[in-house]
Design a protein around this motif. Sequence first.
Motif, PDB file in Angstrom:
ATOM      1  N   ALA A 237      28.290  44.163  40.298  1.00  0.00           N
ATOM      2  CA  ALA A 237      29.743  43.388  39.862  1.00  0.00           C
ATOM      3  C   ALA A 237      30.465  42.552  41.675  1.00  0.00           C
ATOM      4  CB  ALA A 237      30.978  44.274  39.087  1.00  0.00           C
ATOM      5  N   PRO A 238      30.314  41.069  41.361  1.00  0.00           N
ATOM      6  CA  PRO A 238      31.500  40.340  42.495  1.00  0.00           C
ATOM      7  C   PRO A 238      32.507  40.786  41.616  1.00  0.00           C
ATOM      8  CG  PRO A 238      30.175  38.753  40.092  1.00  0.00           C
ATOM      9  CD  PRO A 238      30.187  40.321  39.699  1.00  0.00           C
ATOM     10  N   ARG A 239      33.468  40.093  43.225  1.00  0.00           N
ATOM     11  CA  ARG A 239      34.804  40.729  43.260  1.00  0.00           C
ATOM     12  C   ARG A 239      35.597  39.972  41.593  1.00  0.00           C
ATOM     13  NH1 ARG A 239      34.134  40.935  48.723  1.00  0.00           N
ATOM     14  NH2 ARG A 239      32.907  39.185  48.800  1.00  0.00           N
ATOM     15  N   LEU A 240      35.314  39.011  41.395  1.00  0.00           N
ATOM     16  CA  LEU A 240      36.002  38.237  39.980  1.00  0.00           C
ATOM     17  C   LEU A 240      35.544  38.858  38.714  1.00  0.00           C
ATOM     18  CD1 LEU A 240      35.160  34.264  41.446  1.00  0.00           C
ATOM     19  CD2 LEU A 240      36.881  35.598  41.567  1.00  0.00           C
ATOM     20  N   PRO A 241      36.166  38.245  37.963  1.00  0.00           N
ATOM     21  CA  PRO A 241      35.935  39.016  36.397  1.00  0.00           C
ATOM     22  C   PRO A 241      34.743  38.088  36.666  1.00  0.00           C
ATOM     23  CG  PRO A 241      38.350  38.361  36.939  1.00  0.00           C
ATOM     24  CD  PRO A 241      37.477  38.175  37.929  1.00  0.00           C
ATOM     25  N   VAL A 242      33.880  38.496  35.338  1.00  0.00           N
ATOM     26  CA  VAL A 242      33.092  37.917  34.927  1.00  0.00           C
ATOM     27  C   VAL A 242      33.155  38.331  32.941  1.00  0.00           C
ATOM     28  CG1 VAL A 242      30.327  37.734  34.155  1.00  0.00           C
ATOM     29  CG2 VAL A 242      31.273  38.507  36.529  1.00  0.00           C
ATOM     30  N   ARG A 243      32.594  36.292  32.646  1.00  0.00           N
ATOM     31  CA  ARG A 243      32.465  36.317  31.487  1.00  0.00           C
ATOM     32  C   ARG A 243      31.489  36.244  30.793  1.00  0.00           C
ATOM     33  NH1 ARG A 243      34.439  32.266  28.029  1.00  0.00           N
ATOM     34  NH2 ARG A 243      34.857  30.655  29.544  1.00  0.00           N
ATOM     35  N   LEU A 244      31.335  36.143  29.735  1.00  0.00           N
ATOM     36  CA  LEU A 244      29.681  36.579  29.583  1.00  0.00           C
ATOM     37  C   LEU A 244      30.002  35.526  27.934  1.00  0.00           C
ATOM     38  CD1 LEU A 244      28.428  40.060  29.131  1.00  0.00           C
ATOM     39  CD2 LEU A 244      28.394  38.169  30.911  1.00  0.00           C
ATOM     40  N   LEU A 293      29.580  32.163  43.763  1.00  0.00           N
ATOM     41  CA  LEU A 293      30.779  32.144  43.105  1.00  0.00           C
ATOM     42  C   LEU A 293      31.602  32.806  43.128  1.00  0.00           C
ATOM     43  CD1 LEU A 293      28.662  30.513  39.471  1.00  0.00           C
ATOM     44  CD2 LEU A 293      29.574  29.502  41.420  1.00  0.00           C
ATOM     45  N   ASP A 294      31.777  33.562  43.823  1.00  0.00           N
ATOM     46  CA  ASP A 294      32.524  35.183  44.132  1.00  0.00           C
ATOM     47  C   ASP A 294      33.265  34.941  45.573  1.00  0.00           C
ATOM     48  OD1 ASP A 294      33.205  37.558  43.554  1.00  0.00           O
ATOM     49  OD2 ASP A 294      32.270  38.857  44.689  1.00  0.00           O
ATOM     50  N   LYS A 295      34.563  33.590  45.086  1.00  0.00           N
ATOM     51  CA  LYS A 295      35.185  33.063  45.277  1.00  0.00           C
ATOM     52  C   LYS A 295      36.705  32.998  45.034  1.00  0.00           C
ATOM     53  CE  LYS A 295      32.073  31.453  48.840  1.00  0.00           C
ATOM     54  NZ  LYS A 295      31.410  30.574  47.916  1.00  0.00           N
ATOM     55  N   PRO A 296      38.097  33.696  46.116  1.00  0.00           N
ATOM     56  CA  PRO A 296      38.940  33.808  45.183  1.00  0.00           C
ATOM     57  C   PRO A 296      39.441  32.141  45.179  1.00  0.00           C
ATOM     58  CG  PRO A 296      38.666  33.996  48.094  1.00  0.00           C
ATOM     59  CD  PRO A 296      37.928  33.494  47.035  1.00  0.00           C
ATOM     60  N   ASP A 297      39.103  31.076  45.369  1.00  0.00           N
ATOM     61  CA  ASP A 297      39.534  29.946  44.350  1.00  0.00           C
ATOM     62  C   ASP A 297      39.098  30.248  42.992  1.00  0.00           C
ATOM     63  OD1 ASP A 297      38.183  30.436  46.687  1.00  0.00           O
ATOM     64  OD2 ASP A 297      37.663  28.076  47.637  1.00  0.00           O
ATOM     65  N   TYR A 298      38.818  30.948  42.297  1.00  0.00           N
ATOM     66  CA  TYR A 298      38.226  30.666  41.110  1.00  0.00           C
ATOM     67  C   TYR A 298      39.254  31.522  40.664  1.00  0.00           C
ATOM     68  CZ  TYR A 298      34.643  27.607  43.202  1.00  0.00           C
ATOM     69  OH  TYR A 298      33.707  27.018  44.502  1.00  0.00           O
ATOM     70  N   SER A 299      39.226  31.576  38.737  1.00  0.00           N
ATOM     71  CA  SER A 299      39.932  33.030  38.284  1.00  0.00           C
ATOM     72  C   SER A 299      38.299  33.879  37.755  1.00  0.00           C
ATOM     73  CB  SER A 299      40.399  32.226  37.283  1.00  0.00           C
ATOM     74  OG  SER A 299      39.748  31.681  35.677  1.00  0.00           O
ATOM     75  N   ALA A 300      37.932  33.015  37.615  1.00  0.00           N
ATOM     76  CA  ALA A 300      36.379  34.510  36.871  1.00  0.00           C
ATOM     77  C   ALA A 300      35.043  33.177  36.951  1.00  0.00           C
ATOM     78  CB  ALA A 300      37.031  34.372  35.156  1.00  0.00           C
ATOM     79  N   ILE A 301      34.383  34.135  36.782  1.00  0.00           N
ATOM     80  CA  ILE A 301      32.876  33.323  36.487  1.00  0.00           C
ATOM     81  C   ILE A 301      32.148  33.257  34.693  1.00  0.00           C
ATOM     82  CG2 ILE A 301      30.742  33.706  37.307  1.00  0.00           C
ATOM     83  CD1 ILE A 301      31.515  34.888  40.087  1.00  0.00           C
ATOM     84  N   ALA A 302      31.980  32.649  34.804  1.00  0.00           N
ATOM     85  CA  ALA A 302      32.100  32.684  32.759  1.00  0.00           C
ATOM     86  C   ALA A 302      29.982  31.965  33.131  1.00  0.00           C
ATOM     87  CB  ALA A 302      32.569  31.455  32.761  1.00  0.00           C
ATOM     88  N   VAL A 303      29.683  32.527  32.476  1.00  0.00           N
ATOM     89  CA  VAL A 303      28.460  32.924  32.462  1.00  0.00           C
ATOM     90  C   VAL A 303      27.417  32.569  30.365  1.00  0.00           C
ATOM     91  CG1 VAL A 303      25.976  33.629  32.592  1.00  0.00           C
ATOM     92  CG2 VAL A 303      28.072  34.720  34.229  1.00  0.00           C
ATOM     93  N   MET A 304      26.938  31.614  30.639  1.00  0.00           N
ATOM     94  CA  MET A 304      26.303  31.000  29.499  1.00  0.00           C
ATOM     95  C   MET A 304      25.018  31.893  28.959  1.00  0.00           C
ATOM     96  SD  MET A 304      25.330  26.769  30.133  1.00  0.00           S
ATOM     97  CE  MET A 304      24.496  26.772  28.571  1.00  0.00           C
ATOM     98  N   SER A 305      25.153  31.661  27.731  1.00  0.00           N
ATOM     99  CA  SER A 305      23.862  32.838  27.257  1.00  0.00           C
ATOM    100  C   SER A 305      22.205  32.724  27.604  1.00  0.00           C
ATOM    101  CB  SER A 305      24.557  32.816  25.815  1.00  0.00           C
ATOM    102  OG  SER A 305      23.416  32.299  25.250  1.00  0.00           O
ATOM    103  N   ILE A 306      22.482  34.436  27.886  1.00  0.00           N
ATOM    104  CA  ILE A 306      20.596  34.505  28.676  1.00  0.00           C
ATOM    105  C   ILE A 306      19.836  34.539  27.234  1.00  0.00           C
ATOM    106  CG2 ILE A 306      19.547  34.693  30.193  1.00  0.00           C
ATOM    107  CD1 ILE A 306      21.039  33.232  31.591  1.00  0.00           C
ATOM    108  N   PRO A 307      18.807  34.073  27.237  1.00  0.00           N
ATOM    109  CA  PRO A 307      18.366  34.874  25.971  1.00  0.00           C
ATOM    110  C   PRO A 307      17.615  36.266  26.284  1.00  0.00           C
ATOM    111  CG  PRO A 307      17.181  32.744  26.101  1.00  0.00           C
ATOM    112  CD  PRO A 307      18.018  32.846  27.606  1.00  0.00           C
ATOM    113  N   GLU A 308      17.225  36.583  25.102  1.00  0.00           N
ATOM    114  CA  GLU A 308      17.164  38.467  25.524  1.00  0.00           C
ATOM    115  C   GLU A 308      15.748  38.202  25.268  1.00  0.00           C
ATOM    116  OE1 GLU A 308      19.070  40.416  26.539  1.00  0.00           O
ATOM    117  OE2 GLU A 308      18.884  42.514  25.585  1.00  0.00           O
ATOM    118  N   THR A 309      14.853  37.754  26.383  1.00  0.00           N
ATOM    119  CA  THR A 309      13.195  38.259  25.496  1.00  0.00           C
ATOM    120  C   THR A 309      12.647  37.991  27.486  1.00  0.00           C
ATOM    121  OG1 THR A 309      13.079  35.550  26.639  1.00  0.00           O
ATOM    122  CG2 THR A 309      13.303  36.181  23.941  1.00  0.00           C
TER     123      THR A 309
END
Length: 332
Positions: A237-244, A293-309
């Motif tokens: 886990a990064p320090r920032l929240p991660v949104r999937l 991306l794990d910098k205090p300048d941002y509120s969270a890391i938003a990650v686009m969906s990745i194919p489950e293959t």
Amino acid sequence: MTHRPEIIPPSTDAIRRAAELLRAGDLVAFPTETVYGLGADATNETALAAIYAAKGRPRFNPLIVHVPDLEAAETIGIFDERAKVLAQCLWAGPFTVVVPRRADAPVSPAVSCGLDTVALRVPGNVVARRLLEEFGGAIAAPSANRSGGISPTTPMHVATSLGERVAMILAGGRCEVGLESTIVDMSVEPPRLLRPGRIGRKSIEGLIGPILAPDDDIIASETNVPSAPGQLLSHYAPRLPVRLNAATVAPTEALLAFGPDRFIRGGATRLNLSPEGDLLEAAANLYAMLHRLDKPDYSAIAVMSIPETSIGIAINDRLRRAAAPRDSVPNP
Ligand code: TXA
Ligand code: MG
């Protein structure tokens, strides 16, 4: 010790010195094809204790023992026919097998944390192989990062995370796979996949027949014995929240994209795991981009969906843990 770690290219001389440090009970970080490892002499209890201290790792989480070949592995663990097939076909490479431990195994019981099994791996990375050869024994090595954080795929990641807690960092460039090894537990029937990785479930089943995977119902309904204690829900886990599965990005968020991202506007910054949508490239970039991306300048890391293959399964496994509540108890 408060000196800075030596970050040093893996010359013959440097590898010889790294082996000496290991023999003296020091910790050496070295590259593997998956992630950087934090190595210690697997027979030395004090050195093994130093791994746990350096990482802040829970004492119930056992270590992977790295060896040069199957012959060395068989002095430590008991391989049945199927375990041997996996070892013969998948080593050297990003694959770890858990087998019953031999009573006379020439490694400290501390690597197994009281379990009667042991995790063994023959890495394919040439620096790792030369280090094993020069050291002449088994090297216990978890990923070279503070426990629970993002795994290291460059020497700088190791230096930033562990700093002076490691005596030397053998700098072998970027790790080509970028995700930890696939782990299969062969000490149970049916065998089970403990951690997905570059070697997929189908490749393993093609070699030895059906195995159980973490999301199979039978496992989810079991109580969680720490047979794969690293499989804590919050991990990597990064320090920032991660949104999937982000389809939009807030102005304060950093976007971690995959594939064409021109339809997602905004965000404070963005990186793309693979603009072409190549999952292998995305796996190799995942941890390095999370680090960036794990910098205090941002509120969270938003990650686009990745194919489950294919290796996307392993990427999503790591991302789910990166996004899990941080005070979470072991999975499930
Ligand atoms: O790619 C990798 O495997 C890297 C490189 C350095 O080799 N190493 C790595 O180690 O990822 P670590 O410590 O971060 O993860 C080891 C995993 C943990 O989930 C641990 O619980 C599991 O292996 N493990 C170790 N011994 C075990 C055992 N006897 N039974 C079940 N799981 C075991
Ligand atoms: Mg780890």
